[in-house]
Design a protein around this motif. Structure first.
Motif, mmCIF file in Angstrom:
data_model
loop_
_atom_site.group_PDB
_atom_site.id
_atom_site.type_symbol
_atom_site.label_atom_id
_atom_site.label_comp_id
_atom_site.label_asym_id
_atom_site.label_seq_id
_atom_site.Cartn_x
_atom_site.Cartn_y
_atom_site.Cartn_z
ATOM 1 N N MET A 1 0.845 -1.202 0.000
ATOM 2 C CA MET A 1 0.000 0.000 0.000
ATOM 3 C C MET A 1 0.879 1.250 0.000
ATOM 4 S SD MET A 1 -2.868 1.277 2.724
ATOM 5 C CE MET A 1 -3.583 -0.328 3.036
ATOM 6 N N PRO A 2 0.563 2.270 -0.788
ATOM 7 C CA PRO A 2 1.391 3.483 -0.783
ATOM 8 C C PRO A 2 1.326 4.176 0.579
ATOM 9 C CG PRO A 2 -0.559 3.756 -2.179
ATOM 10 C CD PRO A 2 -0.555 2.346 -1.714
ATOM 11 N N LYS A 3 2.449 4.827 0.931
ATOM 12 C CA LYS A 3 2.536 5.465 2.247
ATOM 13 C C LYS A 3 1.974 6.887 2.173
ATOM 14 C CE LYS A 3 5.788 5.320 6.100
ATOM 15 N NZ LYS A 3 6.002 6.678 6.603
ATOM 16 N N LYS A 4 1.136 7.222 3.131
ATOM 17 C CA LYS A 4 0.536 8.559 3.189
ATOM 18 C C LYS A 4 1.605 9.616 3.474
ATOM 19 C CE LYS A 4 -3.278 10.984 5.374
ATOM 20 N NZ LYS A 4 -4.575 10.839 6.022
ATOM 21 N N LEU A 5 1.543 10.746 2.750
ATOM 22 C CA LEU A 5 2.513 11.820 2.960
ATOM 23 C C LEU A 5 2.317 12.447 4.342
ATOM 24 C CD1 LEU A 5 2.445 13.821 -0.416
ATOM 25 C CD2 LEU A 5 3.882 11.867 0.203
ATOM 26 N N SER A 6 3.423 12.855 4.958
ATOM 27 C CA SER A 6 3.368 13.570 6.243
ATOM 28 C C SER A 6 2.899 15.009 5.988
ATOM 29 C CB SER A 6 4.762 13.603 6.870
ATOM 30 O OG SER A 6 5.610 14.442 6.101
ATOM 31 N N ALA A 7 2.543 15.713 7.054
ATOM 32 C CA ALA A 7 2.118 17.110 6.926
ATOM 33 C C ALA A 7 3.220 17.954 6.271
ATOM 34 C CB ALA A 7 1.746 17.670 8.298
ATOM 35 N N ASP A 8 4.472 17.703 6.639
ATOM 36 C CA ASP A 8 5.599 18.433 6.030
ATOM 37 C C ASP A 8 5.707 18.137 4.544
ATOM 38 O OD1 ASP A 8 6.372 19.806 8.243
ATOM 39 O OD2 ASP A 8 8.141 18.570 8.682
ATOM 40 N N GLN A 9 5.539 16.891 4.183
ATOM 41 C CA GLN A 9 5.619 16.516 2.764
ATOM 42 C C GLN A 9 4.469 17.133 1.966
ATOM 43 O OE1 GLN A 9 5.774 12.252 3.529
ATOM 44 N NE2 GLN A 9 7.833 12.141 2.647
ATOM 45 N N VAL A 10 3.309 17.237 2.588
ATOM 46 C CA VAL A 10 2.171 17.872 1.907
ATOM 47 C C VAL A 10 2.472 19.355 1.685
ATOM 48 C CG1 VAL A 10 -0.261 18.546 2.140
ATOM 49 C CG2 VAL A 10 0.459 16.218 2.731
ATOM 50 N N ARG A 11 3.045 20.012 2.704
ATOM 51 C CA ARG A 11 3.404 21.433 2.564
ATOM 52 C C ARG A 11 4.411 21.629 1.442
ATOM 53 N NH1 ARG A 11 2.219 22.043 8.006
ATOM 54 N NH2 ARG A 11 4.133 21.082 8.735
ATOM 55 N N ALA A 12 5.409 20.769 1.367
ATOM 56 C CA ALA A 12 6.427 20.877 0.315
ATOM 57 C C ALA A 12 5.791 20.650 -1.063
ATOM 58 C CB ALA A 12 7.541 19.861 0.563
ATOM 59 N N ALA A 13 4.877 19.701 -1.129
ATOM 60 C CA ALA A 13 4.214 19.406 -2.400
ATOM 61 C C ALA A 13 3.383 20.589 -2.868
ATOM 62 C CB ALA A 13 3.331 18.167 -2.251
ATOM 63 N N GLN A 14 2.722 21.233 -1.919
ATOM 64 C CA GLN A 14 1.888 22.387 -2.237
ATOM 65 C C GLN A 14 2.735 23.525 -2.802
ATOM 66 O OE1 GLN A 14 -0.240 23.661 1.229
ATOM 67 N NE2 GLN A 14 -1.890 24.578 0.045
ATOM 68 N N ALA A 15 3.936 23.715 -2.218
ATOM 69 C CA ALA A 15 4.840 24.761 -2.697
ATOM 70 C C ALA A 15 5.364 24.417 -4.091
ATOM 71 C CB ALA A 15 6.000 24.931 -1.721
ATOM 72 N N GLU A 16 5.676 23.143 -4.301
ATOM 73 C CA GLU A 16 6.231 22.728 -5.594
ATOM 74 C C GLU A 16 5.156 22.749 -6.692
ATOM 75 O OE1 GLU A 16 7.390 18.587 -5.797
ATOM 76 O OE2 GLU A 16 7.389 18.742 -7.992
ATOM 77 N N LEU A 17 3.991 22.214 -6.379
ATOM 78 C CA LEU A 17 2.943 22.055 -7.397
ATOM 79 C C LEU A 17 1.977 23.244 -7.295
ATOM 80 C CD1 LEU A 17 2.511 18.265 -6.728
ATOM 81 C CD2 LEU A 17 3.472 19.255 -8.807
ATOM 82 N N SER A 18 2.481 24.401 -7.718
ATOM 83 C CA SER A 18 1.773 25.649 -7.422
ATOM 84 C C SER A 18 0.486 25.817 -8.233
ATOM 85 C CB SER A 18 2.710 26.835 -7.643
ATOM 86 O OG SER A 18 3.203 26.806 -8.959
ATOM 87 N N SER A 19 0.307 25.059 -9.294
ATOM 88 C CA SER A 19 -0.938 25.211 -10.059
ATOM 89 C C SER A 19 -2.026 24.239 -9.577
ATOM 90 C CB SER A 19 -0.676 25.049 -11.556
ATOM 91 O OG SER A 19 0.135 23.942 -11.791
ATOM 92 N N TRP A 20 -1.757 23.520 -8.489
ATOM 93 C CA TRP A 20 -2.730 22.590 -7.931
ATOM 94 C C TRP A 20 -3.308 23.159 -6.642
ATOM 95 C CZ3 TRP A 20 -3.870 17.752 -10.222
ATOM 96 C CH2 TRP A 20 -3.080 17.445 -11.351
ATOM 97 N N THR A 21 -4.552 22.812 -6.365
ATOM 98 C CA THR A 21 -5.226 23.241 -5.139
ATOM 99 C C THR A 21 -5.333 22.056 -4.193
ATOM 100 O OG1 THR A 21 -6.530 24.821 -6.396
ATOM 101 C CG2 THR A 21 -7.367 24.232 -4.230
ATOM 102 N N LEU A 22 -4.945 22.307 -2.943
ATOM 103 C CA LEU A 22 -5.010 21.247 -1.936
ATOM 104 C C LEU A 22 -6.420 21.165 -1.363
ATOM 105 C CD1 LEU A 22 -3.265 19.234 -0.246
ATOM 106 C CD2 LEU A 22 -3.012 21.085 1.418
ATOM 107 N N GLY A 23 -7.000 19.974 -1.384
ATOM 108 C CA GLY A 23 -8.309 19.746 -0.769
ATOM 109 C C GLY A 23 -8.133 18.951 0.517
#
Ligand code: H2B
Length: 99
Positions: A1-23
């Motif tokens: 099963m894929p591992k769920k991203l940590s809160a820090d990893q989600v924050r980094a992803a949000q910064a990197e993937l700037s054209s995506w909206t976090l739900g």
């Protein structure tokens, strides 16, 4: 099963993937793409579909003519996993130039 991203990893992803909206609940990434016509939208969707089959990981999406709304999340871990980031990066590469 894929591992769920940590809160820090989600924050980094949000910064990197700037054209995506976090739900939230469950966490997801959403992006709307606008193509000039249905043919180009569907060609893009075909590329994503082939990637999805290769990955065993599938987008939720909605299409009307040239518009494609995409939501990525991993049901198996009820949130975001590295699979969603991989798919979002590839989708960004195939996205039409901003108009
Ligand atoms: N796609 C997405 N987005 N999340 C999942 O958890 C998922 C999937 N699980 N595609 C896969 C299929 C799983 O159900 C099968 C059994 O591989």
């Amino acid at each position: 099963m894929p591992k769920k991203l940590s809160a820090d990893q989600v924050r980094a992803a949000q910064a990197e993937l700037s054209s995506w909206t976090l739900g939230q609940a469950p966490e997801s990434l959403s992006r709307t793409l606008q193509f000039p016509d249905f043919k180009q939208a569907f060609a893009f969707m075909t590329q994503v579909a082939l990637l999805a089959e290769e990955m065993g990981h599938h987008p939720e999406w909605f299409n009307v003519y040239g518009r494609v709304e995409i939501t990525l999340s991993t049901h198996d871990c009820a949130g975001l996993s590295p699979l969603d980031l991989k798919m979002a990066r590839r989708i960004d590469q195939w996205a039409p130039p901003a108009r």
